[in-house]
Design a protein around this motif. Structure first.
Motif, PDB file in Angstrom:
ATOM      1  N   VAL A  26       0.840  -1.203   0.000  1.00  0.00           N
ATOM      2  CA  VAL A  26       0.000   0.000   0.000  1.00  0.00           C
ATOM      3  C   VAL A  26       0.874   1.253   0.000  1.00  0.00           C
ATOM      4  N   GLY A  27       1.892   1.250   0.862  1.00  0.00           N
ATOM      5  CA  GLY A  27       2.785   2.402   0.914  1.00  0.00           C
ATOM      6  C   GLY A  27       3.595   2.567  -0.352  1.00  0.00           C
ATOM      7  N   GLY A  28       4.057   1.458  -0.925  1.00  0.00           N
ATOM      8  CA  GLY A  28       4.833   1.548  -2.156  1.00  0.00           C
ATOM      9  C   GLY A  28       4.027   2.100  -3.309  1.00  0.00           C
ATOM     10  N   ILE A  29       2.806   1.588  -3.474  1.00  0.00           N
ATOM     11  CA  ILE A  29       1.947   2.073  -4.563  1.00  0.00           C
ATOM     12  C   ILE A  29       1.543   3.527  -4.322  1.00  0.00           C
ATOM     13  N   ALA A  30       1.203   3.853  -3.068  1.00  0.00           N
ATOM     14  CA  ALA A  30       0.816   5.230  -2.751  1.00  0.00           C
ATOM     15  C   ALA A  30       1.966   6.190  -3.011  1.00  0.00           C
ATOM     16  N   GLY A  31       3.199   5.761  -2.690  1.00  0.00           N
ATOM     17  CA  GLY A  31       4.342   6.620  -2.949  1.00  0.00           C
ATOM     18  C   GLY A  31       4.564   6.868  -4.424  1.00  0.00           C
ATOM     19  N   ASP A  32       4.281   5.850  -5.256  1.00  0.00           N
ATOM     20  CA  ASP A  32       4.421   6.026  -6.701  1.00  0.00           C
ATOM     21  C   ASP A  32       3.313   6.902  -7.272  1.00  0.00           C
ATOM     22  N   ARG A  33       2.119   6.800  -6.704  1.00  0.00           N
ATOM     23  CA  ARG A  33       0.975   7.516  -7.267  1.00  0.00           C
ATOM     24  C   ARG A  33       0.857   8.958  -6.778  1.00  0.00           C
ATOM     25  N   THR A  34       1.141   9.170  -5.487  1.00  0.00           N
ATOM     26  CA  THR A  34       0.889  10.483  -4.898  1.00  0.00           C
ATOM     27  C   THR A  34       2.151  11.222  -4.484  1.00  0.00           C
ATOM     28  N   GLY A  35       3.304  10.580  -4.598  1.00  0.00           N
ATOM     29  CA  GLY A  35       4.537  11.191  -4.131  1.00  0.00           C
ATOM     30  C   GLY A  35       4.988  10.569  -2.828  1.00  0.00           C
ATOM     31  N   ARG A  36       6.252  10.728  -2.497  1.00  0.00           N
ATOM     32  CA  ARG A  36       6.846  10.047  -1.334  1.00  0.00           C
ATOM     33  C   ARG A  36       6.431  10.671  -0.002  1.00  0.00           C
ATOM     34  N   ARG A  37       6.267  11.978  -0.001  1.00  0.00           N
ATOM     35  CA  ARG A  37       6.094  12.686   1.267  1.00  0.00           C
ATOM     36  C   ARG A  37       4.826  12.272   2.001  1.00  0.00           C
ATOM     37  N   ARG A  38       3.714  12.194   1.279  1.00  0.00           N
ATOM     38  CA  ARG A  38       2.426  11.958   1.926  1.00  0.00           C
ATOM     39  C   ARG A  38       2.375  10.633   2.685  1.00  0.00           C
ATOM     40  N   PRO A  39       2.717   9.480   2.070  1.00  0.00           N
ATOM     41  CA  PRO A  39       2.654   8.236   2.827  1.00  0.00           C
ATOM     42  C   PRO A  39       3.650   8.165   3.975  1.00  0.00           C
ATOM     43  N   ILE A  40       4.794   8.847   3.840  1.00  0.00           N
ATOM     44  CA  ILE A  40       5.764   8.850   4.942  1.00  0.00           C
ATOM     45  C   ILE A  40       5.185   9.551   6.165  1.00  0.00           C
ATOM     46  N   VAL A  41       4.557  10.711   5.950  1.00  0.00           N
ATOM     47  CA  VAL A  41       3.966  11.454   7.061  1.00  0.00           C
ATOM     48  C   VAL A  41       2.783  10.692   7.652  1.00  0.00           C
ATOM     49  N   LEU A  83      12.717   7.639  -1.763  1.00  0.00           N
ATOM     50  CA  LEU A  83      13.160   9.015  -1.568  1.00  0.00           C
ATOM     51  C   LEU A  83      14.670   9.073  -1.379  1.00  0.00           C
ATOM     52  N   LEU A  84      15.219   8.118  -0.644  1.00  0.00           N
ATOM     53  CA  LEU A  84      16.665   8.080  -0.424  1.00  0.00           C
ATOM     54  C   LEU A  84      17.412   7.833  -1.729  1.00  0.00           C
ATOM     55  N   ILE A  85      16.904   6.892  -2.521  1.00  0.00           N
ATOM     56  CA  ILE A  85      17.554   6.587  -3.800  1.00  0.00           C
ATOM     57  C   ILE A  85      17.496   7.786  -4.733  1.00  0.00           C
ATOM     58  N   GLY A  86      16.328   8.444  -4.771  1.00  0.00           N
ATOM     59  CA  GLY A  86      16.158   9.567  -5.685  1.00  0.00           C
ATOM     60  C   GLY A  86      16.920  10.806  -5.280  1.00  0.00           C
ATOM     61  N   SER A  87      17.216  10.968  -3.992  1.00  0.00           N
ATOM     62  CA  SER A  87      17.846  12.207  -3.526  1.00  0.00           C
ATOM     63  C   SER A  87      19.332  12.053  -3.232  1.00  0.00           C
ATOM     64  N   SER A  88      19.901  10.867  -3.454  1.00  0.00           N
ATOM     65  CA  SER A  88      21.322  10.662  -3.192  1.00  0.00           C
ATOM     66  C   SER A  88      22.032  10.300  -4.486  1.00  0.00           C
ATOM     67  N   SER A  89      23.302  10.636  -4.541  1.00  0.00           N
ATOM     68  CA  SER A  89      24.088  10.290  -5.713  1.00  0.00           C
ATOM     69  C   SER A  89      24.418   8.803  -5.696  1.00  0.00           C
ATOM     70  N   GLU A  90      24.769   8.275  -6.853  1.00  0.00           N
ATOM     71  CA  GLU A  90      25.070   6.841  -6.928  1.00  0.00           C
ATOM     72  C   GLU A  90      26.264   6.485  -6.057  1.00  0.00           C
ATOM     73  N   ARG A  91      27.191   7.411  -5.917  1.00  0.00           N
ATOM     74  CA  ARG A  91      28.396   7.149  -5.127  1.00  0.00           C
ATOM     75  C   ARG A  91      28.089   7.013  -3.639  1.00  0.00           C
ATOM     76  N   THR A  92      27.102   7.757  -3.128  1.00  0.00           N
ATOM     77  CA  THR A  92      26.792   7.750  -1.693  1.00  0.00           C
ATOM     78  C   THR A  92      25.499   7.011  -1.384  1.00  0.00           C
ATOM     79  N   ARG A  93      24.975   6.265  -2.341  1.00  0.00           N
ATOM     80  CA  ARG A  93      23.675   5.638  -2.151  1.00  0.00           C
ATOM     81  C   ARG A  93      23.693   4.587  -1.044  1.00  0.00           C
ATOM     82  N   PRO A 147      10.819  17.568   1.599  1.00  0.00           N
ATOM     83  CA  PRO A 147      10.485  18.363   0.413  1.00  0.00           C
ATOM     84  C   PRO A 147       9.258  17.814  -0.285  1.00  0.00           C
ATOM     85  N   SER A 148       8.473  18.700  -0.875  1.00  0.00           N
ATOM     86  CA  SER A 148       7.319  18.275  -1.659  1.00  0.00           C
ATOM     87  C   SER A 148       7.791  17.634  -2.950  1.00  0.00           C
TER      88      SER A 148
END
Length: 205
Positions: A26-41, A83-93, A147-148
């Motif tokens: 549910v959280g994975g699909i919601a994160g893809d559909r509505t964005g990461r921030r909402r299901p995390i909060v 969110l972590l994968i998308g906001s970090s560089s490949e070197r520091t992932r 971040p939104s």
């Protein structure tokens, strides 16, 4: 303390495990559909609400309270990792993926001792209520600081066809079948005895 026998405790933890398992897709699909921030909060809020319910509801409603807490505990996992994968560089992932699990786990070292001391002095309901308050504060911090999601990311998420999305999930599981089997065996083993460890300590030790 609430009068549950071994069978009742097993049922409560089984319901909690089912709710926890449901929270992942549910959280994975919601994160893809509505964005990461909402299901995390929302996940953090559900943990806070479930923990508070554990301290306040009648014994008959404890399974619902526990299920609420467990559902929230896994609802934000997928969006957080994305969110972590998308906001970090490949070197520091690798460091980025490890930090949310390592750093909070440090609090797990002293808190069981502090929680038990507080419970002996004031009772478990107060400890659960305090934990709920901390989770609520965390929810507010997440809401303010996360971040939104960009409009582009949301539109990409909405363009994923349902059939191909589901097929992609199954293909990923198939490619990780050995890892999935190992985790399943581990969960089967741990789930058979972990709910009864408090009884073991209190009745046998």
């Amino acid at each position: 303390e609430r009068g549950y026998d071994a069978l009742g405790i097993g049922v409560v933890f089984s319901i909690g495990a089912a709710a926890s398992l449901l929270g992942l897709p549910v959280g994975g699909i919601a994160g893809d559909r509505t964005g990461r921030r909402r299901p995390i909060v929302i996940a953090s809020l559900l943990v806070a609400v479930g923990t508070l319910l554990l301290a306040t509801v009648p014994s008959a409603l404890l399974p619902i309270a526990f299920a609420t807490m467990m559902f929230g505990s896994t609802l934000g996992q997928g969006p957080t990792q994305a969110l972590l994968i998308g906001s970090s560089s490949e070197r520091t992932r690798g460091s980025a993926m490890a930090s949310p699990y390592f750093l909070p786990s440090l609090a797990g070292i002293p808190m069981p001792v502090l929680g038990s001391l507080a419970a002996q002095a004031s009772g478990w309901p107060l400890v659960l209520a305090a934990g709920s308050g901390l989770c609520f504060v965390a929810s507010v911090v997440l809401f303010v600081r996360l971040p939104s999601d960009s409009v582009e990311a949301l539109s990409v998420g909405r363009r994923i066809p349902r059939r191909s999305y589901g097929r992609g999930v199954w293909l990923a599981l198939a490619s990780l079948s050995l890892l999935v089997l190992v985790y399943a065996l581990d969960s089967f083993s741990e789930g058979s005895y972990m709910p009864f460890m408090p009884l073991y300590f209190t009745q046998y030790l």
